[in-house]
Structure formats: C-alpha cells, structure tokens
Design a protein around this motif. Structure first.
Motif, PDB file in Angstrom:
ATOM      1  N   CYS A  36      -3.001   2.747  -8.580  1.00  0.00           N
ATOM      2  CA  CYS A  36      -4.075   1.925  -8.016  1.00  0.00           C
ATOM      3  C   CYS A  36      -3.782   0.460  -8.299  1.00  0.00           C
ATOM      4  O   CYS A  36      -2.888   0.129  -9.083  1.00  0.00           O
ATOM      5  CB  CYS A  36      -5.426   2.318  -8.619  1.00  0.00           C
ATOM      6  N   LYS A  37      -4.522  -0.416  -7.655  1.00  0.00           N
ATOM      7  CA  LYS A  37      -4.334  -1.851  -7.873  1.00  0.00           C
ATOM      8  C   LYS A  37      -5.083  -2.289  -9.132  1.00  0.00           C
ATOM      9  O   LYS A  37      -6.106  -1.700  -9.493  1.00  0.00           O
ATOM     10  CB  LYS A  37      -4.837  -2.633  -6.667  1.00  0.00           C
ATOM     11  N   ALA A  46      -7.749  -6.198  -7.072  1.00  0.00           N
ATOM     12  CA  ALA A  46      -8.567  -5.560  -6.040  1.00  0.00           C
ATOM     13  C   ALA A  46      -9.830  -6.371  -5.757  1.00  0.00           C
ATOM     14  O   ALA A  46     -10.247  -6.514  -4.593  1.00  0.00           O
ATOM     15  CB  ALA A  46      -8.938  -4.147  -6.486  1.00  0.00           C
ATOM     16  N   SER A  73      -7.668  -4.244 -11.476  1.00  0.00           N
ATOM     17  CA  SER A  73      -9.071  -4.517 -11.161  1.00  0.00           C
ATOM     18  C   SER A  73      -9.275  -5.914 -10.584  1.00  0.00           C
ATOM     19  O   SER A  73      -9.952  -6.075  -9.550  1.00  0.00           O
ATOM     20  CB  SER A  73      -9.926  -4.348 -12.424  1.00  0.00           C
ATOM     21  N   LEU A  95       2.250   2.008  -3.517  1.00  0.00           N
ATOM     22  CA  LEU A  95       1.211   2.464  -4.438  1.00  0.00           C
ATOM     23  C   LEU A  95       0.807   3.914  -4.135  1.00  0.00           C
ATOM     24  O   LEU A  95       0.621   4.718  -5.054  1.00  0.00           O
ATOM     25  CB  LEU A  95      -0.009   1.544  -4.364  1.00  0.00           C
ATOM     26  N   GLU A 118       0.825  -1.208   0.000  1.00  0.00           N
ATOM     27  CA  GLU A 118       0.000   0.000   0.000  1.00  0.00           C
ATOM     28  C   GLU A 118       0.858   1.257   0.000  1.00  0.00           C
ATOM     29  O   GLU A 118       0.554   2.246  -0.686  1.00  0.00           O
ATOM     30  CB  GLU A 118      -0.931   0.002   1.213  1.00  0.00           C
TER      31      GLU A 118
END
Length: 278
Positions: free
Chosen positions: A240-241, A246, A243, A234, A231
């Motif tokens: 962002c992670k 996540a 899709s 990022l 985290e």
C-alpha cells in the motif's frame, strides 16, 4: 555514484525446486539509503543473506568495490567485514555473556591487536549510547537496548554497508524514533544503509530509493517516490502507499493541486503541505 556492492543475476534455490532469488541484480553506492520492500516470502531476507556471504547463490556474481568476490574464505571474510547484517530479532545475533564481549567478538575474529579491538568496541558503544553497559548481560536488556547492541556489533567491524532486516519489528513508537535518529547518524557518518521492512511509512521517511521484490524477483528499483507512484508495481507486490503519500494524493485530487511537488514524508512536512491550501 561511487559503487560499493554490485550483484549480477543472482539465483538461489532452497532445495531443487523452490526459488529464493531469480536473476536478481542490484548496485549500492556510497551513502545511499535504500528500502527493500515486498511481502513475506518475496526474497528480501534471502537477498540480504547473499549480499553479505551467509548464503552462497547457485549462480550470479558479486563485486565489492569492483573486486569479484569468489567462494574463497578470504573473499567471504572481506564481504562479512564490509557488509554488516543486523537481524530482525537481536536474540538471534547476540551470543556473549556481556555487552563488551559481544561487541568485541567480530573484531577479535579479524585478529586485530588488543588496543584496536578496545578502540572499536568503545567507539561503537559510544555511537549507540551504550557507555557503561560493558559488563551488563545482554539477555536482561530491553528490546530497544538489545537492538542497539546488535547494531554496535556490526559497527565494531567498521563496515561500508549495513543491512537491516525489519529493524522496527517489536519496537515501540519511542524506540522507533530512537532507531530513526540512529540511522540518520550512521548515514551522516558515511555508511550506506539498506533496510528491509513491511512498514511503508517508515520506508518512505527513511529512504530515497526502493527495491521491490515479488516471488524472488526484483520488479522495481527506482527513486522511492517513483515506486509509490506506480499502481501496477504496488499491486504486484501487495503493497500500500504510505499514509502521508496517500493523503497528499487525495488532497491533490480534491483541490487540483500541483502533483509534481514531492509528497510529504512525515507529519511536519504534511502540515506544511496542508498549509498550501489556505
């Protein structure tokens, strides 16, 4: 890992005060698939231009297959030949009037004999499914076709490593699928692939390793799953992670699933992942 390209503590400045790269080090080995991630202005493009000798860092060292690369013309030529760079916009790379003359430009500059140039051109066009395009004008091709010509440009040089700067930019979904198939084929052929991209979903499908840039520095260089699990990394890089990554994390939390299993990278893997819940 058999080492191909090694960069040690590269520093590059635009003018006297604006840093493009700060103490950047990285090593690339045979058959690697690496994603280079970071926001605009993070240093990704500058890094690529230093990797293949277009830009000369103010300090630091570059090694090609263990050989130190100096600023001598013969060394820079070796670097250009071994480390190909496919630019984000094909129109920035394509200069010739026909596809054949475009793809033959690099090998001819190596002063190869005519038969070897012809062999390389025909082989690279075949690899990119561009047979029959030899006499066509590149400026009238579609965006996807231009991208394939720009890759054929580099393949004709028979490089060990190809750097792709935002390869999915301006491509529609169909051509992104074609591009990913092309990357798979190049990887199977033994070429090391390094891709700079803002598309974290594409990066996660493509790469096994990620290098993260922020403000000209490398803040992470690790297995791609490890990078997306961090985290702090990022947040620092403004990423962002992916899709499916996540979504899998959300399912793990909701159903107390085993978090050690690798997260799905595409829709097929995600369907298999979800089937574990049944």
């Amino acid at each position: 890992m058999e080492e191909l390209l090694k960069l040690e503590q590269l520093n590059f400045y635009y003018g006297e005060h604006y840093p493009g790269l700060i103490d950047v080090s990285a090593t690339f080995g045979v058959r690697e698939r690496v994603a280079v991630l970071g926001g605009n202005g993070a240093g990704k493009s500058t890094f690529f231009l230093c990797c293949n000798g277009v830009l000369r860092p103010q300090s630091g060292r570059i090694f090609l297959k263990g050989r130190p690369i100096t600023h001598a013309k013969k060394d820079i030529l070796l670097l250009h030949q071994a480390v190909g760079l496919v630019f984000q916009e094909p129109d920035s790379q394509i200069i010739a009037a026909t596809v054949e003359s475009e793809v033959s430009f690099g090998p001819m500059n190596l002063r190869l004999d005519r038969e070897e140039v012809r062999r390389r051109v025909n082989h690279s066009l075949c690899q990119m499914n561009l047979e029959g395009y030899q006499n066509r004008a590149p400026q009238y091709l579609s965006g996807g076709e231009k991208k394939r010509v720009s890759i054929a440009d580099i393949l004709a040089m028979e490089p060990d490593i190809i750097l792709f700067d935002e390869p999915t930019a301006s491509l529609d979904p169909e051509n992104i699928v074609v591009l990913e198939h092309t990357l798979d084929e190049l990887s199977l052929a033994g070429i090391t692939l390094v891709v700079s991209t803002h598309d974290v979903d594409f990066a996660y499908r493509f790469a096994s390793r990620a290098i993260i840039f922020s403000q000209g520095k490398v803040i992470a260089d690790a297995a791609i799953d490890e990078v997306f699990a961090s985290e702090d990394t990022l947040i620092q890089a403004g990423l962002c992670k992916p899709s499916f990554y996540a979504a899998a994390e959300a399912l793990e939390k909701r159903f107390a699933l085993d978090t050690s299993i690798r997260k799905p990278r595409n829709s097929e893997e995600f369907q298999a992942y979800v089937s574990r819940l049944k």
